[in-house]
Design a protein around this motif. Sequence first.
Motif, PDB file in Angstrom:
ATOM      1  N   TRP A   1       3.679  -9.201 -62.327  1.00 15.90           N
ATOM      2  CA  TRP A   1       3.185  -9.136 -60.956  1.00 15.90           C
ATOM      3  C   TRP A   1       3.589 -10.372 -60.152  1.00 15.90           C
ATOM      4  CZ3 TRP A   1      -0.048 -12.879 -59.022  1.00 15.90           C
ATOM      5  CH2 TRP A   1      -0.741 -13.686 -59.945  1.00 15.90           C
ATOM      6  N   ARG A   2       3.700 -11.519 -60.827  1.00 18.41           N
ATOM      7  CA  ARG A   2       4.073 -12.746 -60.119  1.00 18.41           C
ATOM      8  C   ARG A   2       5.478 -12.629 -59.535  1.00 18.41           C
ATOM      9  NH1 ARG A   2       1.779 -13.245 -64.767  1.00 18.41           N
ATOM     10  NH2 ARG A   2      -0.096 -14.476 -65.126  1.00 18.41           N
ATOM     11  N   ASP A   3       6.391 -12.097 -60.339  1.00 18.99           N
ATOM     12  CA  ASP A   3       7.765 -11.927 -59.867  1.00 18.99           C
ATOM     13  C   ASP A   3       7.828 -10.928 -58.727  1.00 18.99           C
ATOM     14  OD1 ASP A   3       8.750 -13.758 -61.717  1.00 18.99           O
ATOM     15  OD2 ASP A   3       9.101 -12.211 -63.244  1.00 18.99           O
ATOM     16  N   GLN A   4       7.055  -9.857 -58.831  1.00 18.20           N
ATOM     17  CA  GLN A   4       7.068  -8.859 -57.767  1.00 18.20           C
ATOM     18  C   GLN A   4       6.430  -9.407 -56.488  1.00 18.20           C
ATOM     19  OE1 GLN A   4       5.377  -5.195 -59.502  1.00 18.20           O
ATOM     20  NE2 GLN A   4       7.484  -4.507 -59.768  1.00 18.20           N
ATOM     21  N   LEU A   5       5.399 -10.218 -56.647  1.00 16.86           N
ATOM     22  CA  LEU A   5       4.776 -10.814 -55.470  1.00 16.86           C
ATOM     23  C   LEU A   5       5.718 -11.817 -54.808  1.00 16.86           C
ATOM     24  CD1 LEU A   5       2.140 -10.498 -53.977  1.00 16.86           C
ATOM     25  CD2 LEU A   5       1.204 -12.409 -55.282  1.00 16.86           C
ATOM     26  N   ARG A   6       6.456 -12.557 -55.612  1.00 18.89           N
ATOM     27  CA  ARG A   6       7.468 -13.466 -55.055  1.00 18.89           C
ATOM     28  C   ARG A   6       8.516 -12.679 -54.268  1.00 18.89           C
ATOM     29  NH1 ARG A   6       7.115 -15.627 -60.517  1.00 18.89           N
ATOM     30  NH2 ARG A   6       6.015 -17.635 -60.489  1.00 18.89           N
TER      31      ARG A   6
ATOM     32  N   ILE B   1      -4.401 -11.030 -50.950  1.00 20.22           N
ATOM     33  CA  ILE B   1      -3.362 -10.577 -50.028  1.00 20.22           C
ATOM     34  C   ILE B   1      -3.330 -11.467 -48.794  1.00 20.22           C
ATOM     35  CG2 ILE B   1      -2.729  -8.700 -48.449  1.00 20.22           C
ATOM     36  CD1 ILE B   1      -3.689  -6.735 -50.613  1.00 20.22           C
ATOM     37  N   SER B   2      -4.508 -11.776 -48.263  1.00 18.04           N
ATOM     38  CA  SER B   2      -4.574 -12.640 -47.078  1.00 18.04           C
ATOM     39  C   SER B   2      -3.997 -14.014 -47.364  1.00 18.04           C
ATOM     40  CB  SER B   2      -6.029 -12.772 -46.607  1.00 18.04           C
ATOM     41  OG  SER B   2      -6.538 -11.534 -46.179  1.00 18.04           O
ATOM     42  N   ALA B   3      -4.347 -14.588 -48.504  1.00 16.73           N
ATOM     43  CA  ALA B   3      -3.866 -15.934 -48.846  1.00 16.73           C
ATOM     44  C   ALA B   3      -2.342 -15.979 -48.870  1.00 16.73           C
ATOM     45  CB  ALA B   3      -4.434 -16.367 -50.194  1.00 16.73           C
ATOM     46  N   VAL B   4      -1.730 -14.990 -49.521  1.00 18.08           N
ATOM     47  CA  VAL B   4      -0.272 -15.004 -49.671  1.00 18.08           C
ATOM     48  C   VAL B   4       0.427 -14.594 -48.385  1.00 18.08           C
ATOM     49  CG1 VAL B   4       1.692 -13.993 -50.891  1.00 18.08           C
ATOM     50  CG2 VAL B   4      -0.391 -14.599 -52.155  1.00 18.08           C
ATOM     51  N   PHE B   5       0.037 -13.470 -47.818  1.00 18.85           N
ATOM     52  CA  PHE B   5       0.839 -12.919 -46.744  1.00 18.85           C
ATOM     53  C   PHE B   5       0.501 -13.483 -45.371  1.00 18.85           C
ATOM     54  CE2 PHE B   5       1.541 -10.063 -50.237  1.00 18.85           C
ATOM     55  CZ  PHE B   5       2.918  -9.924 -50.185  1.00 18.85           C
ATOM     56  N   GLN B   6      -0.692 -14.021 -45.196  1.00 18.28           N
ATOM     57  CA  GLN B   6      -0.932 -14.756 -43.953  1.00 18.28           C
ATOM     58  C   GLN B   6      -0.217 -16.099 -43.984  1.00 18.28           C
ATOM     59  OE1 GLN B   6      -4.956 -14.821 -42.463  1.00 18.28           O
ATOM     60  NE2 GLN B   6      -5.306 -12.698 -43.040  1.00 18.28           N
ATOM     61  N   PHE B   7      -0.105 -16.692 -45.174  1.00 19.09           N
ATOM     62  CA  PHE B   7       0.725 -17.892 -45.303  1.00 19.09           C
ATOM     63  C   PHE B   7       2.174 -17.565 -44.957  1.00 19.09           C
ATOM     64  CE2 PHE B   7       3.894 -19.286 -48.496  1.00 19.09           C
ATOM     65  CZ  PHE B   7       4.236 -20.510 -47.917  1.00 19.09           C
TER      66      PHE B   7
ATOM     67  N   MET C   1      13.183 -26.428 -45.988  1.00 17.82           N
ATOM     68  CA  MET C   1      12.299 -25.287 -45.741  1.00 17.82           C
ATOM     69  C   MET C   1      12.142 -24.436 -46.983  1.00 17.82           C
ATOM     70  SD  MET C   1      13.357 -24.000 -41.923  1.00 17.82           S
ATOM     71  CE  MET C   1      12.725 -24.835 -40.460  1.00 17.82           C
ATOM     72  N   GLU C   2      13.228 -24.263 -47.713  1.00 22.81           N
ATOM     73  CA  GLU C   2      13.189 -23.443 -48.917  1.00 22.81           C
ATOM     74  C   GLU C   2      12.291 -24.076 -49.974  1.00 22.81           C
ATOM     75  OE1 GLU C   2      14.075 -19.957 -50.846  1.00 22.81           O
ATOM     76  OE2 GLU C   2      14.680 -20.566 -48.833  1.00 22.81           O
ATOM     77  N   ARG C   3      12.392 -25.373 -50.154  1.00 21.84           N
ATOM     78  CA  ARG C   3      11.572 -26.043 -51.166  1.00 21.84           C
ATOM     79  C   ARG C   3      10.098 -26.010 -50.794  1.00 21.84           C
ATOM     80  NH1 ARG C   3      14.889 -31.342 -53.466  1.00 21.84           N
ATOM     81  NH2 ARG C   3      16.815 -30.237 -53.927  1.00 21.84           N
TER      82      ARG C   3
ATOM     83  N   ALA D   1       4.753 -23.969 -51.910  1.00 22.77           N
ATOM     84  CA  ALA D   1       3.500 -23.424 -51.387  1.00 22.77           C
ATOM     85  C   ALA D   1       3.196 -22.060 -52.002  1.00 22.77           C
ATOM     86  CB  ALA D   1       3.574 -23.317 -49.861  1.00 22.77           C
ATOM     87  N   LEU D   2       4.222 -21.241 -52.169  1.00 23.14           N
ATOM     88  CA  LEU D   2       4.027 -19.919 -52.771  1.00 23.14           C
ATOM     89  C   LEU D   2       3.535 -20.061 -54.213  1.00 23.14           C
ATOM     90  CD1 LEU D   2       4.252 -16.853 -52.612  1.00 23.14           C
ATOM     91  CD2 LEU D   2       6.689 -17.063 -53.183  1.00 23.14           C
ATOM     92  N   GLU D   3       4.114 -21.013 -54.953  1.00 24.72           N
ATOM     93  CA  GLU D   3       3.670 -21.224 -56.330  1.00 24.72           C
ATOM     94  C   GLU D   3       2.231 -21.724 -56.382  1.00 24.72           C
ATOM     95  OE1 GLU D   3       5.296 -20.233 -59.064  1.00 24.72           O
ATOM     96  OE2 GLU D   3       6.681 -19.390 -57.593  1.00 24.72           O
ATOM     97  N   LEU D   4       1.819 -22.527 -55.416  1.00 21.94           N
ATOM     98  CA  LEU D   4       0.421 -22.959 -55.344  1.00 21.94           C
ATOM     99  C   LEU D   4      -0.506 -21.756 -55.191  1.00 21.94           C
ATOM    100  CD1 LEU D   4       0.488 -26.113 -53.010  1.00 21.94           C
ATOM    101  CD2 LEU D   4       0.029 -26.068 -55.460  1.00 21.94           C
ATOM    102  N   LEU D   5      -0.125 -20.823 -54.361  1.00 23.44           N
ATOM    103  CA  LEU D   5      -0.952 -19.644 -54.130  1.00 23.44           C
ATOM    104  C   LEU D   5      -1.001 -18.751 -55.372  1.00 23.44           C
ATOM    105  CD1 LEU D   5       0.243 -18.865 -50.519  1.00 23.44           C
ATOM    106  CD2 LEU D   5      -2.041 -19.629 -51.173  1.00 23.44           C
ATOM    107  N   LEU D   6       0.130 -18.591 -56.033  1.00 25.31           N
ATOM    108  CA  LEU D   6       0.141 -17.800 -57.261  1.00 25.31           C
ATOM    109  C   LEU D   6      -0.723 -18.453 -58.333  1.00 25.31           C
ATOM    110  CD1 LEU D   6       3.928 -16.802 -57.491  1.00 25.31           C
ATOM    111  CD2 LEU D   6       2.013 -15.369 -56.802  1.00 25.31           C
ATOM    112  N   ALA D   7      -0.641 -19.776 -58.418  1.00 28.20           N
ATOM    113  CA  ALA D   7      -1.475 -20.489 -59.384  1.00 28.20           C
ATOM    114  C   ALA D   7      -2.956 -20.319 -59.061  1.00 28.20           C
ATOM    115  CB  ALA D   7      -1.106 -21.975 -59.403  1.00 28.20           C
ATOM    116  N   GLY D   8      -3.271 -20.268 -57.768  1.00 22.15           N
ATOM    117  CA  GLY D   8      -4.651 -20.053 -57.360  1.00 22.15           C
ATOM    118  C   GLY D   8      -5.160 -18.679 -57.785  1.00 22.15           C
ATOM    119  N   ILE D   9      -4.319 -17.661 -57.626  1.00 15.36           N
ATOM    120  CA  ILE D   9      -4.702 -16.313 -58.059  1.00 15.36           C
ATOM    121  C   ILE D   9      -4.916 -16.287 -59.571  1.00 15.36           C
ATOM    122  CG2 ILE D   9      -3.918 -13.921 -58.268  1.00 15.36           C
ATOM    123  CD1 ILE D   9      -2.440 -14.308 -55.601  1.00 15.36           C
TER     124      ILE D   9
END
Length: 256
Positions: free
Chosen positions: A102-107, A162-168, A230-232, A237-245
Motif C-alpha cells: 500500500w505504501r508504494d501505491q500511495l506514493r 487521506i486528508s493528511a496525504v492528499f491535502q499536503f 523541490m523533489e527532495r 514530507a511524503l515519507e513522514l506522512l507514510l511513517a505517521g500512518i
Amino acid sequence: MVKAAQKAARTSVWLEGKTRRGGRGGGQPSGLDRERITEVTVRLLDSEGLDRFSMRRLAAELNVTAMSVYWYVDTKDDLLELALDAVFGGLDLPDPDADEDWRDQLRTLARAYRALLVRHPWLSPLVGRYLNIGPNNMAFVRVMQRVIRKAALPVHGITGAISAVFQFVYGYGTIEGHFFARVADAGMSPDEYFRHSLSTVTLAPDAAEVIQESTEIMEARGGDTVEEMMERDFEFALELLLAGIEAMVERGRNRP
C-alpha cells in the motif's frame, strides 16, 4: 436575491441531466462535440490560465460563435467542471487489487496528483469550487480509499489519513505550479528565478534576517537545482506522512 440563491444552489453538471447533451439537431453547429470543446478548453487553460479564459475566447479558438458553444454546455461553470474531470482522466492509477504494498501505491497516487497540479496550475482553484463527482475523479477517489484501506487503519481513521496525504500534496503541488507559472511569465529558468528572488529578498532588512537563518537548513537540504530541492522536500514530507500512518496502525495493534 433569487438569482444569487440559484447560483449558490448549483450542484454539478453531472447531476443535472446535462451529460448527454450535444447530439446533432436542428440548428446545431457542425464539426463540434462536447469532447472537442472540453479538449480545447483544457489546452487554453494550460496556455493562458484561468483568469484569461472566457467562452468568447474559446469560441474564437474553435472558430465558431460563442452561441455555438452553448449548444453543448449551459454555462462556463459546466465547461470548467468538465475540464476539471477531463484532466483527472490522465492519471495512471494503480490497481488496488494488485499484490503490491500500500505504501508504494500511495506514493504512486501522491506523485501523480502532484504532477497533475503542477502541469495544470488552473486545477487547484477549481478543485474546491465544484463537487468533483465526474467519472474520472470518482475513479481517483475510489482507488485512493481502497489503497488506504490496505494499510489496516481503523475505518474512522481512513478519511484523516487521506486528508493528511492528499491535502499536503494539494498544497505542495499548488505552490509548485504557481512558482513555475511565475517563472514562465518572467521568461527565466527556475534556477535563474530562484537566485534572482533570493538576491532581491535579502535587500529587505527583515527578510534578510530570515533568509540568513534559513541558509544552513537550505544547504543541508541539498540539491543543485530548484527541481532537485523541490523533489527532495516532497519525497521527505511524503515519507513522514507514510511513517505517521504506519505509527497509527501500530498503535492500534498494541492497544489492549
